[in-house]
Design an enzyme around this catalytic site. Sequence first.
Site, mmCIF file in Angstrom:
data_model
loop_
_atom_site.group_PDB
_atom_site.id
_atom_site.type_symbol
_atom_site.label_atom_id
_atom_site.label_comp_id
_atom_site.label_asym_id
_atom_site.label_seq_id
_atom_site.Cartn_x
_atom_site.Cartn_y
_atom_site.Cartn_z
ATOM 1 N N ALA A 73 0.821 -1.212 0.000
ATOM 2 C CA ALA A 73 0.000 0.000 0.000
ATOM 3 C C ALA A 73 0.856 1.264 0.000
ATOM 4 O O ALA A 73 0.445 2.291 -0.545
ATOM 5 C CB ALA A 73 -0.930 -0.008 1.209
ATOM 6 N N ASN A 153 -5.781 3.426 10.388
ATOM 7 C CA ASN A 153 -4.954 2.331 10.884
ATOM 8 C C ASN A 153 -4.755 2.358 12.391
ATOM 9 O O ASN A 153 -4.366 1.352 12.982
ATOM 10 C CB ASN A 153 -3.582 2.351 10.194
ATOM 11 C CG ASN A 153 -2.889 3.687 10.342
ATOM 12 O OD1 ASN A 153 -3.391 4.706 9.856
ATOM 13 N ND2 ASN A 153 -1.747 3.717 10.997
ATOM 14 N N GLN A 181 -6.464 -0.905 5.262
ATOM 15 C CA GLN A 181 -7.070 -1.488 6.458
ATOM 16 C C GLN A 181 -8.513 -1.936 6.227
ATOM 17 O O GLN A 181 -9.073 -2.678 7.025
ATOM 18 C CB GLN A 181 -7.040 -0.465 7.605
ATOM 19 C CG GLN A 181 -5.660 -0.084 8.079
ATOM 20 C CD GLN A 181 -4.983 -1.166 8.900
ATOM 21 O OE1 GLN A 181 -5.603 -2.147 9.300
ATOM 22 N NE2 GLN A 181 -3.699 -0.976 9.171
ATOM 23 N N HIS A 203 -1.155 -8.019 3.387
ATOM 24 C CA HIS A 203 -0.745 -8.541 4.697
ATOM 25 C C HIS A 203 -1.641 -8.096 5.846
ATOM 26 O O HIS A 203 -1.466 -8.562 6.983
ATOM 27 C CB HIS A 203 0.722 -8.196 4.973
ATOM 28 C CG HIS A 203 0.978 -6.777 5.396
ATOM 29 N ND1 HIS A 203 1.222 -6.437 6.710
ATOM 30 C CD2 HIS A 203 1.044 -5.633 4.684
ATOM 31 C CE1 HIS A 203 1.430 -5.141 6.789
ATOM 32 N NE2 HIS A 203 1.329 -4.625 5.576
ATOM 33 N N THR A 242 9.218 -7.219 -12.833
ATOM 34 C CA THR A 242 8.689 -8.563 -13.045
ATOM 35 C C THR A 242 7.660 -8.918 -11.980
ATOM 36 O O THR A 242 7.903 -8.761 -10.781
ATOM 37 C CB THR A 242 9.834 -9.600 -12.998
ATOM 38 O OG1 THR A 242 10.788 -9.283 -14.015
ATOM 39 C CG2 THR A 242 9.305 -11.007 -13.216
ATOM 40 N N CYS A 328 4.302 1.460 11.683
ATOM 41 C CA CYS A 328 5.265 2.136 10.814
ATOM 42 C C CYS A 328 5.985 3.268 11.530
ATOM 43 O O CYS A 328 7.027 3.728 11.090
ATOM 44 C CB CYS A 328 4.557 2.684 9.570
ATOM 45 S SG CYS A 328 3.710 1.408 8.626
#
Length: 383
Positions: A73, A153, A181, A203, A242, A328
């Site tokens: 994100a 969050n 979220q 995640h 890739t 974070c």
Amino acid sequence: MAESPIYLDCHSTTPVDRRVVDAMLPFFTEYFGNPSSLHAYGWQADAAVKKSRATIANAINAQAEEIVFTSGATEANNLAIKGVAEAYFSHGKHIITAKTEHSAVLDPCRYLESLGFDVTYLPVNPDGLVDLSLLKNSIRPETILISVMAANNEIGVLQPLKEIGTLCQEHDILFHTDAAQAIGKVPLDVQAQHIHLMSLTAHKVYGPKGIGALYVRRRQPRVNLAAQLHGGGHERGMRSGTLYPPQIVGFAKAIELSTADMVGESERLIGLRSQLLSHLNQLPDIYLNGHLHQRLPGNLNVSFSGVDGQRLLLELQPIVALSSGSACSSMSTAPSHVLKALGRSDQLAYASLRFGLGRFTTEQHIEQVGSAVVKTINTLRTL
């Protein structure tokens, strides 16, 4: 061996669901081809990527070709905000966001300010919701983008996406929302909510780390983005690199599982949240952060007066794994910018706990954690 603490930090990350792992495994060794390769191995991988792209798109009522895969994100937010700024600066250099956004939105906005863009950081109401009338009054002729997150969050507050999207539509402004979220936890519909760009990640919903996506609207209007990564022209030229089929397949499986049981899981989590809050309400002088009902089902954020926040977390560590705010910014010594935006004092902002309940949280967990928090708070207040 000591027993692991109960995990209640699901806004930080979640364990990968075993069903997601099982879906991913064949793409490490059996279907390992590069999706861009023009042979059987590449075609197999490409087919899996296309199917996954469609699964993720369906979850938000988008088209498969509108999903651009990213590393998460944070990259999706950067691509959306910087990409719009670079592509539309000839139309204007004004962007609107909220003070309670994640740093992955606030930092790109601050970066753009250094390049000459003007950013309005909207305050929020004491319940964490954006004031729609203030938002409307902040719009200018040169406004090109409004970025407001779907679910916070830290405090879990759900912003009124449809109302914001309608406002953007009326003023011909692009609307971006960070839904990292929210995806898989609350209904999202880019058409009904008039969203032009939406950031997603795996995640937070029991998928692998390192994979996310950006929804980029292709029709009514077609959104143009300036690429932030160059080299190969992957993802319609918006994000070179890739593609990684194991992660993409895992992302799609995680979204599929979360959306399939969204209603039932939401009801279960709301029940557990109420159970936890009833424990905490035994304590005097506590403050719920964020709107009581308009929030993520598994979120509870509470401030406690009269205790040292760092000491509180240390005392609880053997029993429960949780945090006081965004993972974070966990190394930051500053109080939460989200709680400060709600009007909380530094002391209350420091002495706050963010409970992130999830798929594997049980009633027994809540009973243990609730009792432990009440006992610890009472002990610290007597010291």
